[in-house]
Every structure is written in structure tokens, then in C-alpha cells.
Design an enzyme around this catalytic site. Structure first.
Site, PDB file in Angstrom:
ATOM      1  N   GLU A 189      57.211 -40.548 -41.077  1.00  0.00           N
ATOM      2  CA  GLU A 189      57.644 -41.932 -42.464  1.00  0.00           C
ATOM      3  C   GLU A 189      56.212 -41.760 -43.883  1.00  0.00           C
ATOM      4  N   THR A 234      66.757 -43.548 -42.083  1.00  0.00           N
ATOM      5  CA  THR A 234      65.865 -43.478 -43.672  1.00  0.00           C
ATOM      6  C   THR A 234      66.316 -44.919 -44.750  1.00  0.00           C
ATOM      7  N   GLY A 291      72.384 -60.549 -60.363  1.00  0.00           N
ATOM      8  CA  GLY A 291      72.923 -60.492 -59.687  1.00  0.00           C
ATOM      9  C   GLY A 291      72.440 -61.873 -58.535  1.00  0.00           C
ATOM     10  N   ILE A 338      69.292 -61.499 -52.404  1.00  0.00           N
ATOM     11  CA  ILE A 338      67.503 -61.212 -52.702  1.00  0.00           C
ATOM     12  C   ILE A 338      67.983 -61.855 -54.136  1.00  0.00           C
ATOM     13  N   LEU A 349      68.770 -64.829 -54.495  1.00  0.00           N
ATOM     14  CA  LEU A 349      68.443 -66.339 -54.703  1.00  0.00           C
ATOM     15  C   LEU A 349      67.388 -66.311 -53.583  1.00  0.00           C
ATOM     16  N   MET A 367      73.488 -54.967 -44.194  1.00  0.00           N
ATOM     17  CA  MET A 367      71.897 -54.360 -44.397  1.00  0.00           C
ATOM     18  C   MET A 367      71.115 -55.177 -43.920  1.00  0.00           C
ATOM     19  N   ALA A 414      67.943 -56.019 -40.969  1.00  0.00           N
ATOM     20  CA  ALA A 414      67.031 -55.939 -39.912  1.00  0.00           C
ATOM     21  C   ALA A 414      67.340 -55.556 -38.544  1.00  0.00           C
ATOM     22  N   HIS A 472      67.488 -84.436 -27.861  1.00  0.00           N
ATOM     23  CA  HIS A 472      67.581 -85.290 -29.408  1.00  0.00           C
ATOM     24  C   HIS A 472      66.479 -86.626 -29.233  1.00  0.00           C
TER      25      HIS A 472
HETATM   26  P1  FAD Z   1      64.292 -49.480 -43.875  1.00  0.00           P
HETATM   27  O1  FAD Z   1      63.937 -50.675 -43.414  1.00  0.00           O
HETATM   28  O2  FAD Z   1      64.403 -49.163 -45.321  1.00  0.00           O
HETATM   29  O3  FAD Z   1      63.602 -48.380 -42.852  1.00  0.00           O
HETATM   30  C1  FAD Z   1      63.641 -46.847 -43.690  1.00  0.00           C
HETATM   31  C2  FAD Z   1      62.228 -45.573 -43.445  1.00  0.00           C
HETATM   32  O4  FAD Z   1      62.396 -44.480 -43.392  1.00  0.00           O
HETATM   33  C3  FAD Z   1      61.075 -46.693 -44.616  1.00  0.00           C
HETATM   34  O5  FAD Z   1      60.398 -46.369 -44.441  1.00  0.00           O
HETATM   35  C4  FAD Z   1      61.449 -45.145 -45.369  1.00  0.00           C
HETATM   36  O6  FAD Z   1      59.822 -44.655 -46.742  1.00  0.00           O
HETATM   37  C5  FAD Z   1      61.465 -43.619 -45.028  1.00  0.00           C
HETATM   38  N1  FAD Z   1      61.821 -42.747 -44.861  1.00  0.00           N
HETATM   39  C6  FAD Z   1      62.790 -42.727 -45.669  1.00  0.00           C
HETATM   40  N2  FAD Z   1      63.455 -41.276 -46.256  1.00  0.00           N
HETATM   41  C7  FAD Z   1      62.325 -40.950 -45.951  1.00  0.00           C
HETATM   42  C8  FAD Z   1      62.022 -39.022 -44.987  1.00  0.00           C
HETATM   43  N3  FAD Z   1      63.329 -38.335 -45.450  1.00  0.00           N
HETATM   44  N4  FAD Z   1      61.037 -38.549 -43.737  1.00  0.00           N
HETATM   45  C9  FAD Z   1      60.824 -39.716 -43.357  1.00  0.00           C
HETATM   46  N5  FAD Z   1      60.776 -41.142 -43.795  1.00  0.00           N
HETATM   47  C10 FAD Z   1      62.048 -41.185 -44.927  1.00  0.00           C
HETATM   48  N6  FAD Z   1      66.504 -58.330 -43.429  1.00  0.00           N
HETATM   49  C11 FAD Z   1      66.532 -58.964 -42.395  1.00  0.00           C
HETATM   50  O7  FAD Z   1      67.415 -59.323 -41.024  1.00  0.00           O
HETATM   51  N7  FAD Z   1      66.459 -60.230 -43.153  1.00  0.00           N
HETATM   52  C12 FAD Z   1      65.440 -60.053 -44.214  1.00  0.00           C
HETATM   53  O8  FAD Z   1      64.968 -61.514 -44.012  1.00  0.00           O
HETATM   54  C13 FAD Z   1      65.230 -59.368 -45.572  1.00  0.00           C
HETATM   55  N8  FAD Z   1      64.980 -59.339 -46.522  1.00  0.00           N
HETATM   56  C14 FAD Z   1      65.118 -59.085 -47.477  1.00  0.00           C
HETATM   57  C15 FAD Z   1      64.473 -58.672 -48.711  1.00  0.00           C
HETATM   58  C16 FAD Z   1      64.685 -57.923 -48.963  1.00  0.00           C
HETATM   59  C17 FAD Z   1      63.533 -58.133 -50.752  1.00  0.00           C
HETATM   60  C18 FAD Z   1      64.562 -56.455 -49.127  1.00  0.00           C
HETATM   61  C19 FAD Z   1      64.281 -55.554 -50.050  1.00  0.00           C
HETATM   62  C20 FAD Z   1      66.019 -56.869 -47.537  1.00  0.00           C
HETATM   63  C21 FAD Z   1      65.982 -57.653 -46.695  1.00  0.00           C
HETATM   64  N9  FAD Z   1      66.583 -57.467 -45.392  1.00  0.00           N
HETATM   65  C22 FAD Z   1      66.458 -58.395 -45.001  1.00  0.00           C
HETATM   66  C23 FAD Z   1      67.162 -56.167 -45.316  1.00  0.00           C
HETATM   67  C24 FAD Z   1      66.557 -55.437 -44.204  1.00  0.00           C
HETATM   68  O9  FAD Z   1      64.815 -54.846 -45.051  1.00  0.00           O
HETATM   69  C25 FAD Z   1      66.604 -53.897 -44.194  1.00  0.00           C
HETATM   70  O10 FAD Z   1      67.779 -54.115 -43.714  1.00  0.00           O
HETATM   71  C26 FAD Z   1      66.135 -52.977 -43.004  1.00  0.00           C
HETATM   72  O11 FAD Z   1      64.958 -52.908 -43.846  1.00  0.00           O
HETATM   73  C27 FAD Z   1      66.745 -51.550 -43.099  1.00  0.00           C
HETATM   74  O12 FAD Z   1      65.954 -51.164 -41.890  1.00  0.00           O
HETATM   75  P2  FAD Z   1      66.275 -49.669 -42.006  1.00  0.00           P
HETATM   76  O13 FAD Z   1      65.311 -48.705 -40.357  1.00  0.00           O
HETATM   77  O14 FAD Z   1      67.756 -48.756 -42.351  1.00  0.00           O
HETATM   78  O15 FAD Z   1      65.655 -48.431 -43.143  1.00  0.00           O
HETATM   79  P1  NAI Z   2      73.547 -58.684 -52.708  1.00  0.00           P
HETATM   80  O1  NAI Z   2      74.811 -57.451 -52.271  1.00  0.00           O
HETATM   81  O2  NAI Z   2      73.386 -59.523 -51.827  1.00  0.00           O
HETATM   82  O3  NAI Z   2      73.836 -59.035 -53.899  1.00  0.00           O
HETATM   83  C1  NAI Z   2      74.268 -58.230 -54.824  1.00  0.00           C
HETATM   84  C2  NAI Z   2      74.849 -59.910 -55.780  1.00  0.00           C
HETATM   85  O4  NAI Z   2      75.106 -59.136 -57.396  1.00  0.00           O
HETATM   86  C3  NAI Z   2      76.482 -59.427 -55.357  1.00  0.00           C
HETATM   87  O5  NAI Z   2      76.867 -61.096 -55.731  1.00  0.00           O
HETATM   88  C4  NAI Z   2      76.825 -59.410 -57.019  1.00  0.00           C
HETATM   89  O6  NAI Z   2      78.728 -59.420 -57.368  1.00  0.00           O
HETATM   90  C5  NAI Z   2      76.090 -58.974 -58.502  1.00  0.00           C
HETATM   91  N1  NAI Z   2      76.356 -58.111 -58.389  1.00  0.00           N
HETATM   92  C6  NAI Z   2      76.593 -56.921 -58.724  1.00  0.00           C
HETATM   93  N2  NAI Z   2      76.283 -56.208 -59.761  1.00  0.00           N
HETATM   94  C7  NAI Z   2      76.307 -56.760 -60.229  1.00  0.00           C
HETATM   95  C8  NAI Z   2      76.000 -56.522 -62.047  1.00  0.00           C
HETATM   96  N3  NAI Z   2      76.150 -55.911 -62.625  1.00  0.00           N
HETATM   97  N4  NAI Z   2      75.781 -57.906 -63.204  1.00  0.00           N
HETATM   98  C9  NAI Z   2      75.328 -58.984 -62.170  1.00  0.00           C
HETATM   99  N5  NAI Z   2      76.452 -59.221 -60.856  1.00  0.00           N
HETATM  100  C10 NAI Z   2      75.938 -58.080 -59.495  1.00  0.00           C
HETATM  101  O7  NAI Z   2      72.061 -57.702 -52.954  1.00  0.00           O
HETATM  102  P2  NAI Z   2      71.246 -57.851 -53.094  1.00  0.00           P
HETATM  103  O8  NAI Z   2      70.897 -59.031 -53.065  1.00  0.00           O
HETATM  104  O9  NAI Z   2      70.337 -56.401 -54.325  1.00  0.00           O
HETATM  105  O10 NAI Z   2      70.671 -57.704 -51.300  1.00  0.00           O
HETATM  106  C11 NAI Z   2      70.706 -56.513 -50.992  1.00  0.00           C
HETATM  107  C12 NAI Z   2      70.694 -55.748 -49.819  1.00  0.00           C
HETATM  108  O11 NAI Z   2      69.689 -56.864 -49.401  1.00  0.00           O
HETATM  109  C13 NAI Z   2      71.599 -57.662 -48.942  1.00  0.00           C
HETATM  110  O12 NAI Z   2      72.714 -57.235 -49.156  1.00  0.00           O
HETATM  111  C14 NAI Z   2      71.216 -57.729 -47.794  1.00  0.00           C
HETATM  112  O13 NAI Z   2      71.889 -56.926 -46.976  1.00  0.00           O
HETATM  113  C15 NAI Z   2      70.070 -57.942 -47.709  1.00  0.00           C
HETATM  114  N6  NAI Z   2      69.117 -59.332 -47.721  1.00  0.00           N
HETATM  115  C16 NAI Z   2      69.021 -59.257 -46.896  1.00  0.00           C
HETATM  116  C17 NAI Z   2      68.586 -60.683 -46.715  1.00  0.00           C
HETATM  117  C18 NAI Z   2      68.365 -61.280 -45.791  1.00  0.00           C
HETATM  118  O14 NAI Z   2      68.711 -61.407 -44.681  1.00  0.00           O
HETATM  119  N7  NAI Z   2      68.200 -62.876 -45.316  1.00  0.00           N
HETATM  120  C19 NAI Z   2      67.005 -61.050 -47.761  1.00  0.00           C
HETATM  121  C20 NAI Z   2      67.228 -59.811 -48.846  1.00  0.00           C
HETATM  122  C21 NAI Z   2      68.136 -59.101 -48.448  1.00  0.00           C
END
Ligand code: FAD
Ligand code: NAI
Length: 471
Positions: free
Chosen positions: A34, A147, A184, A188, A190, A323, A325, A449
Site C-alpha cells: 500500500e 489499485t 455532478g 458524491i 448528493l 465502483m 466497496a 411488526h
Molecule cells: P481503493 O479503495 O481505491 O484502494 C486502492 C488502494 O491502492 C489505495 O489505497 C491506493 O493508495 C493503493 N494503490 C494505488 N496504486 C498503488 C500502487 N502502485 N502501489 C501500492 N498501492 C497502490 N462505495 C461503497 O460501496 N459504499 C459507500 O458508501 C461509498 N462511499 C464512497 C464515498 C466517497 C467519497 C468515495 C470517493 C467513494 C465511495 N465509495 C463507496 C466507493 C469505494 O470507496 C470504492 O468503490 C472502493 O474503495 C474500491 O475499492 P478498491 O479496493 O478497488 O480500491
Molecule cells: P457518479 O457517477 O455517481 O456521478 C457523477 C455525476 O456527474 C453524474 O450524474 C454525471 O452525469 C455528472 N457529470 C459528469 N460530467 C459532468 C459535467 N461535466 N458537468 C456536470 N455534471 C457532470 O460519480 P461520483 O458522484 O463522482 O462518484 C464516483 C463513484 O464513487 C460513484 O459512481 C460510486 O461508484 C462511488 N461512490 C459510491 C457511494 C456509495 O456507494 N454510497 C458514495 C460515493 C461514491
């Protein structure tokens, strides 16, 4: 001599760390690399994603309830004050406890942590560069790429970390923005828009498409916009952002409306949340001959997560699919179980999604729009929370459960929920879909219930018989 492993996982997010733990449980010798400088495993999710955002959503929900909901329950409080520093510190504590938990699990199951940046060298070798520049080579039978992803940057609205920010900075604002402009209207936009709105910001959402939450059930996304507007968020749909300028600590975002009108919005912070891209910089994909789609950046894999290069696998945000977790973790587990000779698979038709606004949105399976597109004959069962005793008792009556079934067989094809604790209610529907169950199966299961889950039972009954019992 290089360290030698059965599996080296590059990336310690929910995909990578879960895969590493499962592989160690299956008696493989595993290392997980990591690159985060604070040596924290857990990836985007634990450090700057799911967990800190939910911590702030939960805290801000309590603040909002104290201000606007408690009085309806007969609870009067004196003056209510926001202590943002404590709220942020609590969020950081939740994060550090959970990232520390991953370290504990690595120790427990015997995963060797490596702190540095991993790079493919080809031929079963991975180079790890530590923060101080020291290089180590790990030899391994298998490599798992996990990654993850990074925020997408708009070329005309570049992140500067202060005024124009990604979700990472929007989780750590040290004061409540007066006016937060969100580009967007997706997950995120919302979720974090809701956090800052509840804490006192004016929030304006600029969305490119004709509706927010464009991949969600259409009826739900329209209702979400109505409810969030009632909470005070402002929406501009079909609005194309064209640029931004910063003057006296104020950002002016310029945009174009659908009919070509020039628009401008001035605020003190801009959150750009227009999606995420796989993170592959410096990973050595080309050198190792790992194929990826140059446009989306997604690594190409087969059904067992094998890339085009022998012995190299990829999962999570790095490959196709939502995308999320839990999707990344499922793939990680299934990938390494295959390496151990087991035969599991991920059922992509039953991956739930949740948007943690209030009321919450959750979903599994196909939407009505997708069923129409696929020309599948379907039935709808819909039940409003307002008709359940528990939602009334909670004074949280917005929203409904919508169950979509195959018109001939009654098999559940999709469930879409808008309402209180929709995040937890979807679990039952995922189980039913995983077992290819019917609406009758849900309806015949007793639902306690009074609980919110009765709305799921009634919506299923409605899809099955055409008539609910309590409405
Ligand atoms: P990541 O979690 O992105 O992990 C990848 C890791 O690899 C990182 O720590 C990075 O530093 C490391 N890495 C990258 N390149 C290298 C390298 N070359 N060498 C060593 N380490 C490296 N998903 C949900 O299901 N529920 C949610 O509520 C949710 N909320 C979110 C809120 C926000 C604000 C964001 C941004 C995302 C959210 N997501 C949510 C999406 C979720 O975080 C991702 O889908 C998930 O983390 C993806 O897991 P991953 O293991 O593929 O990658
Ligand atoms: P998103 O794909 O959910 O939403 C992006 C929005 O931006 C879309 O509605 C799109 O039409 C709009 N958009 C794109 N280009 C634009 C532009 N030029 N101007 C105005 N609007 C534009 O992506 P977001 O919110 O960035 O989140 C990324 C990903 O992270 C999500 O798709 C989701 O997979 C993950 N995530 C999951 C969460 C959860 O599970 N609760 C919470 C936060 C993130």
C-alpha cells in the site's frame, strides 16, 4: 535475495485487503503493498470514501434532527451549536480505528504488509518503492492488482485543493462553506452536498444530464430531487460547466444551459464529483503487457479476473462494473478462492447499491427503464412507507418500496427503495435475488411488526397478488 510469495496484492483497499486476508486464510503466503504515506490500509473506502463520508452523514443527520425534527417528538432543546472541529475529529477517529483494524487482521492471519508503491517488473516480480525511495523486489507466483480509482478531473475546472476540490478535501473543510457549488448530481455530489447543506451551507448542484442519479430508478431520482429541494438544495439540470475563475476567495463557475444561455454561479467552494477513473499511474501495465481500455483506463479481465498477462489478476474499481466497496471485496475473495481451487462466482445481478442521503436510496437488480429497454414483461408492486406503522411512529414517512417481477414467473428482477434505513432493508431483497426467489417468497416470510421491513413484504405482496393487505 528477493522475498518470495504465493500472492502479492498491489493496493490495500477493500478489494485488496479482503483478498489478502482470504488468501492467507487459505494458507497462501501473502504480501499486500500500500502506497499511502500514513501506512494506513483500507484504501479509498476507509480513508477518504465510504467511512469518513458516512461518519459525517451520520453526524450531520443528528444535527439536522436536533434542529428540525426533535420538537415534533416533544423534545425541546436549548440553543444548538455546531462544533465542527469535534465532528471532524470524531470522523478521523472512526477512520483510524477501522484502518488500524485492517493492520490487526493482517497480523492475525499472517499477511505481510509492505508500505510503498508497487510496480510490475514482469516475470512474477514486483518492485516496491518505499517513501524514502528504497527499493525492494518481491518474487511471487501470482499478482493481484487492486489499485482502485481516483477522482476524475475536468480539464477546465482543475482541482486546486482549496477552492476547486474533490471529495477528499470536501471531507475535511475546516469551516462550513457559505455557498458550496457541486458539479455532478451523482453519489458524491448528493451525499457530501447533503452533509454541508445540513451543517448550514447553501448548496447548488450543477448536473450535465436531464436528471440527477441518472442510473437509479427514474421515479426515485425525481422524488429525490423533490425531497432534497425541499431540504434547501438547488438543482440546475442539463447544465454544462465551461470553466471557473477565482477572485477574492470566491469561485465563479461558468456554465451553459440546455438552450445555450450563459450562466454563472459564485460560491466559496466548488466540489467536482463527476465520476472516478481507475488508478494505474506508474503500475507498469504496458511493460507487463496487461491490457486495458485506453479510454476508460479499466483493466481487462476474464470471468476469473485474469488479465492478459499470465499470473496477473485485477479486481475492484480498476476493472469494469460499479465502483463500490462491496463489489471490490466480493471480487477479491472470489479471485483468490479460484487460485486455491474453489469454484465461486460473483453474481453481478445481485450487487446492491445505496445512496446515504436522507431518506436513503437503495437498489438491487434491474430498474423499470432497463426492463423496458430489454423488452421484459414485468409487474410492479409498490408500497409507501406512509402506510406502515413504524414509519409513522418514527415520523419518517417519505418514500416507498418498489418490487419489480417477471410477469410470468413472479421472479424478483429488481427492488428500488427510497425511505428511512433503505440501506438495511435492501439486504433481504439481495438474498431473495441471490436465490432466484419470487415476490411470493418475500411476501410469505413473516416481517416483524412494526418494522420498516413490512413495506418490503407489502410491496412484494402487491407485485405477486396485485393487492397489499394494509393499504
Ligand atoms: P481503493 O479503495 O481505491 O484502494 C486502492 C488502494 O491502492 C489505495 O489505497 C491506493 O493508495 C493503493 N494503490 C494505488 N496504486 C498503488 C500502487 N502502485 N502501489 C501500492 N498501492 C497502490 N462505495 C461503497 O460501496 N459504499 C459507500 O458508501 C461509498 N462511499 C464512497 C464515498 C466517497 C467519497 C468515495 C470517493 C467513494 C465511495 N465509495 C463507496 C466507493 C469505494 O470507496 C470504492 O468503490 C472502493 O474503495 C474500491 O475499492 P478498491 O479496493 O478497488 O480500491
Ligand atoms: P457518479 O457517477 O455517481 O456521478 C457523477 C455525476 O456527474 C453524474 O450524474 C454525471 O452525469 C455528472 N457529470 C459528469 N460530467 C459532468 C459535467 N461535466 N458537468 C456536470 N455534471 C457532470 O460519480 P461520483 O458522484 O463522482 O462518484 C464516483 C463513484 O464513487 C460513484 O459512481 C460510486 O461508484 C462511488 N461512490 C459510491 C457511494 C456509495 O456507494 N454510497 C458514495 C460515493 C461514491
Amino acid at each position: 535475495m528477493a522475498d518470495s510469495y504465493d500472492l502479492v496484492v498491489i493496493g490495500g483497499g477493500p478489494g485488496g485487503y479482503t483478498a489478502a486476508i482470504r488468501a492467507a486464510q487459505l494458507k497462501m503466503k501473502v504480501a499486500c503493498i500500500e502506497k499511502r504515506p500514513n501506512k494506513a490500509f483500507g484504501g479509498t473506502c476507509l480513508n477518504v470514501g465510504c467511512i469518513p463520508s458516512k461518519a459525517l452523514l451520520d453526524s450531520s443527520e443528528m444535527y439536522e434532527a436536533t434542529l428540525h425534527k426533535l420538537a415534533r417528538h416533544g423534545i425541546r432543546v436549548g440553543s444548538v451549536a455546531l462544533d465542527l472541529a469535534t465532528m471532524l475529529a470524531r470522523k478521523d477517529k472512526v477512520v483510524s480505528e477501522l484502518t488500524g483494524g485492517v493492520g490487526y487482521l493482517f497480523k492475525k492471519y499472517g499477511v505481510t504488509p509492505h508500505y510503498g508503491t508497487g510496480k510490475l517488473l514482469g516475470g512474477g516480480k514486483v518492485e516496491e518503492t518505499a517513501v524514502d525511495g528504497a527499493k525492494t523486489v518481491l518474487e511471487t507466483k501470482n499478482i493481484l492488482l487492486a489499485t482502485g480509482s481516483e477522482s476524475t478531473e475536468l480539464p477546465f475546472l482543475k482541482f486546486d485543493g482549496k477552492f476547486v476540490v474533490s471529495s477528499t478535501e470536501a471531507l475535511t473543510f475546516q469551516s462550513v462553506p457559505k455557498h458550496l457549488i457541486v458539479v455532478g448530481g451523482g453519489y458524491i455530489g448528493l451525499e457530501l452536498g447533503s452533509v454541508w447543506k445540513r451543517l448550514g451551507s447553501k448548496v447548488t448542484v450543477l448536473e450535465f444530464l436531464p436528471r440527477i442519479l441518472s442510473i437509479s430508478d427514474g421515479e426515485i431520482s425525481m422524488e429525490v430531487q423533490k425531497l432534497l429541494s425541499k431540504q434547501g438544495m438547488e438543482f440546475h439540470l442539463e447544465t454544462k460547466v465551461t470553466g471557473a475563475s477565482i477572485k477574492s476567495d470566491q469561485v465563479t463557475v461558468t456554465a451553459q444551459s440546455k438552450d445555450g444561455k450563459e450562466l454563472s454561479f459564485t460560491g466559496d467552494r466548488v466540489l467536482v464529483a463527476v465520476g472516478r477513473r481507475p488508478f494505474t499511474a506508474g503500475l507498469g501495465l504496458d511493460e507487463a503487457r496487461v491490457k486495458y481500455d485506453p479510454k476508460s483506463g479499466r483493466v481487462e479481465v476474464d470471468e476469473h479476473y485474469k488479465t492478459s498477462a499470465p499470473g496477473i489478476y485485477a479486481i475492484g474499481d480498476l476493472i469494469a462494473g460499479p465502483m463500490l466497496a462491496h463489489k471490490a471485496s466480493e471480487e477479491g475473495v472470489v479471485c483468490v478462492e479460484h487460485l486455491a481451487g474453489m469454484k465461486p462466482h460473483v453474481n453481478y445481478d445481485a450487487i446492491p447499491s445505496v445512496i446515504y442521503i436522507w431518506p436513503e436510496v437503495s437498489s438491487v437488480g434491474l430498474t423499470e427503464e432497463q426492463l423496458k429497454e430489454k423488452k421484459i414483461d414485468y409487474k410492479i408492486g409498490k408500497f409507501k412507507f406512509a402506510a406502515t406503522g413504524r414509519a409513522k411512529a418514527m415520523d419518517e414517512t417519505d418514500g416507498w418500496v418498489k418490487v419489480l417481477t417477471d410477469a410470468k414467473t413472479d421472479r424478483v428482477l429488481g427492488v428500488h427503495i427510497l425511505g428511512p434505513r433503505a440501506s438495511d432493508l435492501i439486504a433481504e431483497c439481495v438474498t431473495i435475488m441471490e436465490y432466484k426467489g419470487s415476490a411470493e417468497d418475500i411476501a410469505r416470510c413473516a416481517h416483524s411488526h412494526p418494522t420498516l421491513s413490512e413495506a418490503v413484504g407489502e410491496a412484494a405482496r402487491m407485485a405477486w397478488t396485485g393487492m397489499p393487505l394494509n393499504s
